[in-house]
Design a protein around this motif. Sequence first.
Motif, PDB file in Angstrom:
ATOM      1  N   SER A 254      40.788  54.672  39.552  1.00 48.19           N
ATOM      2  CA  SER A 254      41.744  53.975  38.695  1.00 48.19           C
ATOM      3  C   SER A 254      42.946  54.871  38.438  1.00 48.19           C
ATOM      4  O   SER A 254      42.894  56.083  38.667  1.00 48.19           O
ATOM      5  CB  SER A 254      41.084  53.586  37.360  1.00 48.19           C
ATOM      6  OG  SER A 254      40.641  54.740  36.668  1.00 48.19           O
TER       7      SER A 254
ATOM      8  N   LEU B 259      50.006  43.960  38.658  1.00 48.43           N
ATOM      9  CA  LEU B 259      49.691  42.786  39.460  1.00 48.43           C
ATOM     10  C   LEU B 259      50.882  41.864  39.677  1.00 48.43           C
ATOM     11  O   LEU B 259      50.735  40.833  40.341  1.00 48.43           O
ATOM     12  CB  LEU B 259      48.544  41.997  38.809  1.00 48.43           C
ATOM     13  CG  LEU B 259      47.251  42.775  38.580  1.00 48.43           C
ATOM     14  CD1 LEU B 259      46.232  41.904  37.865  1.00 48.43           C
ATOM     15  CD2 LEU B 259      46.691  43.269  39.908  1.00 48.43           C
TER      16      LEU B 259
ATOM     17  N   SER C 123      34.688  45.248  39.211  1.00 48.23           N
ATOM     18  CA  SER C 123      36.006  45.119  39.807  1.00 48.23           C
ATOM     19  C   SER C 123      35.996  44.234  41.039  1.00 48.23           C
ATOM     20  O   SER C 123      37.026  43.651  41.395  1.00 48.23           O
ATOM     21  CB  SER C 123      36.559  46.503  40.164  1.00 48.23           C
ATOM     22  OG  SER C 123      35.709  47.141  41.088  1.00 48.23           O
TER      23      SER C 123
ATOM     24  N   ALA D 235      41.615  39.352  36.208  1.00 48.47           N
ATOM     25  CA  ALA D 235      41.227  40.751  36.026  1.00 48.47           C
ATOM     26  C   ALA D 235      40.273  40.835  34.831  1.00 48.47           C
ATOM     27  O   ALA D 235      40.379  40.057  33.884  1.00 48.47           O
ATOM     28  CB  ALA D 235      42.451  41.639  35.794  1.00 48.47           C
TER      29      ALA D 235
ATOM     30  N   GLY E 273      41.946  40.704  40.762  1.00 41.25           N
ATOM     31  CA  GLY E 273      42.866  41.667  40.178  1.00 41.25           C
ATOM     32  C   GLY E 273      42.232  42.968  39.770  1.00 41.25           C
ATOM     33  O   GLY E 273      42.935  43.859  39.262  1.00 41.25           O
ATOM     34  N   GLY E 274      40.917  43.118  39.940  1.00 40.44           N
ATOM     35  CA  GLY E 274      40.236  44.358  39.591  1.00 40.44           C
ATOM     36  C   GLY E 274      39.924  44.444  38.108  1.00 40.44           C
ATOM     37  O   GLY E 274      39.643  43.441  37.445  1.00 40.44           O
TER      38      GLY E 274
ATOM     39  N   HIS F 267      44.316  50.841  35.506  1.00 38.75           N
ATOM     40  CA  HIS F 267      44.004  49.729  36.408  1.00 38.75           C
ATOM     41  C   HIS F 267      43.193  50.245  37.584  1.00 38.75           C
ATOM     42  O   HIS F 267      43.558  51.258  38.198  1.00 38.75           O
ATOM     43  CB  HIS F 267      45.293  49.074  36.918  1.00 38.75           C
ATOM     44  CG  HIS F 267      45.046  48.002  37.942  1.00 38.75           C
ATOM     45  ND1 HIS F 267      45.651  48.001  39.186  1.00 38.75           N
ATOM     46  CD2 HIS F 267      44.246  46.913  37.903  1.00 38.75           C
ATOM     47  CE1 HIS F 267      45.236  46.947  39.855  1.00 38.75           C
ATOM     48  NE2 HIS F 267      44.381  46.273  39.103  1.00 38.75           N
TER      49      HIS F 267
ATOM     50  N   ASP G 160      38.003  49.328  44.879  1.00 39.20           N
ATOM     51  CA  ASP G 160      38.555  50.678  44.864  1.00 39.20           C
ATOM     52  C   ASP G 160      37.865  51.444  43.740  1.00 39.20           C
ATOM     53  O   ASP G 160      37.927  51.036  42.584  1.00 39.20           O
ATOM     54  CB  ASP G 160      40.059  50.652  44.633  1.00 39.20           C
ATOM     55  CG  ASP G 160      40.704  52.023  44.836  1.00 39.20           C
ATOM     56  OD1 ASP G 160      39.958  53.013  44.949  1.00 39.20           O
ATOM     57  OD2 ASP G 160      41.940  52.094  44.877  1.00 39.20           O
TER      58      ASP G 160
ATOM     59  N   PRO H 161      41.943  48.690  41.085  1.00 41.29           N
ATOM     60  CA  PRO H 161      41.983  47.517  41.965  1.00 41.29           C
ATOM     61  C   PRO H 161      40.592  47.137  42.451  1.00 41.29           C
ATOM     62  O   PRO H 161      39.637  47.915  42.391  1.00 41.29           O
ATOM     63  CB  PRO H 161      42.883  47.971  43.125  1.00 41.29           C
ATOM     64  CG  PRO H 161      43.652  49.131  42.591  1.00 41.29           C
ATOM     65  CD  PRO H 161      42.729  49.806  41.608  1.00 41.29           C
TER      66      PRO H 161
END
Length: 556
Positions: A182, A261, A153, A285, A158-159, A174, A179, A176
């Motif tokens: 999710s 996003l 990520s 991403a 965009g992760g 998702h 992070d 990020p």
Amino acid sequence: NGSSATLSSVLPAAATTGLPPLHIKRHDDEQHEQQRSRSRSMSMGLMQREQQHHNHYQLGSSQRRQYSTTPRREILPLIAVGLAAVTVRYSYKALQRMDAEWEEYEEELREYKLRNGLDPDADLPEEDGDGGSNSSSSTSSGSRSKASPASPSTLFKGGTIGIDLGTTNVRISHRPANDPRSHIVVDREGGRATPNAIYFEHDRTAVIGRLASSKLHERPEGVVLNPHRMLQKEGEEEDNMIPAVEEVIRSAAQNALEQALGSRPVRGSALFALDSAVSGGGYDARPIYAYPAPSLGHDATDLYRNRYEAAIRTLSEPAGIASFVMEPVAAILGTVGHGIMSQPKGPVLVLDVGGTTTSASLVVPAASASESSPHGYDVTHSLRLDGLGGETLVDALVSHLCHYFYEQPPSDVKDGMALQRLYDASRAAVLEISGGKDRVQINIPYLSVDEKMQPRHLDVGVGRVVLEHEVKDLLKSRGGMYEEQNVLSASMGKPSDLTSALSSLTMRLLEESGTNPFALEKILIVGGGARSPIVKKAITDALEGLGGPQLVARDN
């Protein structure tokens, strides 16, 4: 001799006549004279020919010298210029090929780093003389920097986007960049899942998602396809299957990307990209796709993944940034990442109750990360029971409503639109019961008309007990279908309810793996169907039947 006598008789006569005397030569002298004459003639001829050859050679030598001296000075520069031109041309083409091969090598190296969790902008670590990794990193200019492991990520702004193509729904999460947690991405209509369906109108126009699912019973003349089932069906034609799967994944993924996003114009075919400028506006991403584990008695898992990869190949640029993980492993990684359970050190039983399929898998920690187990876990055994899942509750409730309203089974109801409304209402009622309600009210106005063309309305209350009874009756009717799959334990007989079906499936898994139930470190229950209190109670009863209450009492 006779000739001499003749001559002697003639000579006196010649003398007396006053004639000049005759000079008579011998015959052999004449022959010698002729030979000498011929020899002289031949010698003269040879001398003349030799002189002619000599003169001709002198003349030719002079001409050759006059012909070769001047052009040699002129042609050598031309030859040099031609050789230089050919050398430059082939050198230029060789440099072009080297540049193309180098760019291809850099692209493959970047994909390799991404697949192995390395920073794509850092060099690979150098090896010392002993073959080990060089632990010292050089800080001088021009030296190669050591590659450091990085979370996928963090390599994309965009992760990470996780895509689960289930039996009935597509769920997308998702995470990020930077992070560890999710979250599920809701679609445009606010749903946490998008129906996994694609419907083709009469003009071959594709309808995808919730609208396609609503036409399953309303328009039976149409074709409603389920991409998950198409991927598992061995006889399915790939020309029809791959575009359908790609279209469903593209629609759901683009919806999720816009929600997570922001909306942006994507000109190319790739939704996920390392470089959006090259791909035509793709999102920065990384996609991760979950796929089912191989099941005993099913040989279509490799076919499933190969078809899945072929269907989503154009969604990523480059294609190597996409990653695949087995669903049981993904479930463990998700629960550990969210802190629901600690990192397991022993075998884990994963029960996944999906829409139309329930699977039981045994997962163990891998000795070391490898190509076969890149996420640190191995799925040793897995079983999949088709026809048992969350949609089983919906089918049971629809059967109850059809017998109550039409006094006949759903298969005999000819009104497709009314049948579709019954399924929609039953699915909503099951969700309410799964949310904790003991009783729900189902109200469908103008469901049908009577003999006098007067409207008929459905207004009935359904409790959890009624639903459990209907599920039990439905499973009894499907007992033969379950036995044909050869995934249930032979020692437990034909399943009569939801609890016995789950017990038999779990027992068969433990028998095949040779695992003692008390050797399990964790029991992980996942899937949308497992949210229903009816399914939860059935799973608890099934596990207690295998190992007693103490098997479930350890906060599993």
